[in-house]
Design an enzyme around this catalytic site. Structure first.
Site, short mmCIF file in Angstrom:
data_model
loop_
_atom_site.label_atom_id
_atom_site.label_comp_id
_atom_site.label_asym_id
_atom_site.label_seq_id
_atom_site.Cartn_x
_atom_site.Cartn_y
_atom_site.Cartn_z
CB SER A 211 -0.96 -0.04 1.19
OG SER A 211 -2.04 0.85 1.01
CG HIS A 324 -5.64 -2.69 -0.12
ND1 HIS A 324 -4.77 -2.29 -1.12
CD2 HIS A 324 -5.27 -1.97 0.98
CE1 HIS A 324 -3.94 -1.38 -0.66
NE2 HIS A 324 -4.21 -1.16 0.62
#
Length: 354
Positions: A211, A324
Site C-alpha cells: 500500500s 487489498h
C-alpha cells in the site's frame, strides 16, 4: 483481530485505544476532559470488552500471535494459549528497538531483527520492510512475514518515518510531501542501522512494502540503486490514475498530494513513482490482487510495464479473488504463495553473489 471501534464506558470514563510511540494501548477520557493511560503495555491491543471488574481484550504481546488477556487493577492475566508451545519448535527473532535523529528535532523509532543462527563474526543480507498507511506504526510485536524472513537468514529492518502515527499530528502530516521527508527518514534509517550493526551487508539489501509501503518501494527504486531487489505490493504508481479509481474516495489524492488532475497535474505526476520508472535499475517484483479496489491492479501493471519496456528484470504476480487485504486476510494458500514469491525474489537478486 479486527478492531471493533467500540467505545467502552465504565466508572473511570470512556475507554478507547490510542497509539503512542509504537504501541497501541487502552486510554481513558475522564469526565473532567483529561485523557490518561489505562494500560502501558509494549504491544498492540485490538478489541476489548468489560466483563465484571475486568477489561478483556485480544492483543499482540511478548512477540506472540494474538491471545486474550484480562486487565484488572493494573494486573494483567493471559487467558488463552491458542498456540501452545509456540516458539519452542521454531525460531523467533526478538525485534531490537533503537531511536535516532533523522533531521533536526525529528526522532525516528527503528527496529532490527537478527537472523536465525546469528553469529556476530558473520555478515548478513537485510530486508527493509515499509509499513502501509502511511499513518500506521511498526512496533515490537509479532509479524509473521518478518519472522519468516529472519528464519530464512535475513536481517529484517523497519522503522516509523514521518507520516507514521503515534507522535502527534505534526509528525504524521506529510500531505503534499510524499516521497520527500519520508524518503529521507527511511534512507537515514538504513544508514544508521548499518552503522550500528556492521554485520549487515550494505551491498545485499532488499526492500518491500504494501500500500503506502508499496508506493515508497516504487519511489525508492526510482531514486536510488542501493537495493539489489525490491518487491512492491498493492502499490500506488500514478497519482493521476489513483485519483479517479480508488474506493477510498476521489478526495483522497487531493487531500494527500494537494491538487486535482485539472488544477495541477504536474504536481501529481511529480509525486508519482511512475515518473521516475525509467531511472530504475533494481529488479522489481510486483504483487497485486485482481479485486483490490483501494489500489487498483492498474497501478501495479503500470510499474511492471515500465520496467519491461526499460528491460529491467521484473515479474508481476496477480492473485485472483483477493483484495487489498491479501497479506492479512487472504486465503491461506495465497498468503503462503505471496511470501514464497517475495522470498524467492530476494534470494535470486539480493543473494546473487553468495
Amino acid at each position: 483481530s479486527g478492531g471493533s471501534g467500540n467505545w467502552l464506558f465504565n466508572e473511570d470514563g470512556m475507554i478507547f485505544t490510542q497509539t503512542q510511540g509504537y504501541s497501541c494501548n487502552l486510554a481513558v477520557l475522564k469526565p473532567n476532559g483529561i485523557v490518561e493511560a489505562y494500560s502501558s503495555l509494549d504491544g498492540s491491543i485490538f478489541d476489548y470488552v468489560q466483563l465484571g471488574n475486568q477489561i478483556v481484550f485480544n492483543a499482540l504481546l511478548d512477540h506472540q500471535p494474538l491471545e486474550l488477556y484480562a486487565l484488572e487493577n493494573n494486573n494483567l492475566t493471559q487467558l488463552t494459549e491458542l498456540n501452545p508451545g509456540y516458539g519452542d519448535s521454531i525460531f523467533l527473532s526478538t525485534p531490537e528497538h533503537f531511536s535516532f535523529e533523522s533531521a533536526k528535532g525529528i526522532t525516528i523509532d527503528g527496529f532490527v531483527m537478527k537472523p536465525r543462527n546469528f553469529n556476530e563474526s558473520r555478515r548478513y543480507p537485510a530486508i527493509l520492510n515499509i509499513h502501509g498507511g502511511p499513518k500506521t506504526v511498526y512496533g515490537s510485536v509479532y509479524y509473521h512475514e518478518m519472522q519468516y524472513w529472519a528464519s530464512e537468514g535475513y536481517a529484517v529492518i523497519f522503522c516509523n518515518p514521518r507520516g507514521s502515527d503515534g507522535k502527534g499530528d505534526a509528525f504524521a502530516d506529510i500531505r503534499g510531501l510524499y516521497g520527500s521527508i519520508d524518503y529521507d527518514d527511511l534512507m537515514a534509517f538504513v544508514d544508521e542501522t548499518i552503522t550500528r550493526h556492521p554485520w549487515i551487508r550494505h551491498d545485499q539489501l532488499g526492500v518491500t512494502g504494501g500500500s503506502y509501503g508499496g508506493f515508497m518501494t516504487n519511489w525508492i527504486v526510482g531514486h536510488t540503486q542501493r537495493f539489489k531487489a525490491a518487491a512492491t505490493q498493492r502499490s500506488i504508481a500514478n497519482w493521476v490514475s489513483m485519483y479517479s479509481t480508488s474506493d477510498i474516495g476521489y478526495f483522497f489524492t487531493k487531500d494527500q498530494i494537494g491538487p486535482t488532475p485539472w488544477s495541477d497535474i504536474d504536481k501529481l505526476w511529480d509525486h508519482s513513482p511512475l515518473k521516475y520508472a525509467d531511472q530504475i535499475k533494481t529488479p522489481l517484483l510486483v504483487i497485486h490482487s485482481e479485486e483490490d479496489y483501494r489500489c487498483w491492479v492498474v497501478e501495479g501493471m503500470q510499474m511492471f510495464t515500465a520496467l519491461k519496456v526499460n528491460r529491467i528484470p521484473s515479474k508481476m504476480v496477480m492473485f485472483h479473488g483477493e483484495n487489498h487485504e491479501l497479506s492479512r486476510g487472504g486465503k491461506p494458500q495465497n498468503r503462503v504463495k505471496r511470501l514464497k514469491e517475495i522470498t524467492d525474489w530476494m534470494n535470486t537478486y539480493v543473494r546473487a553473489n553468495e
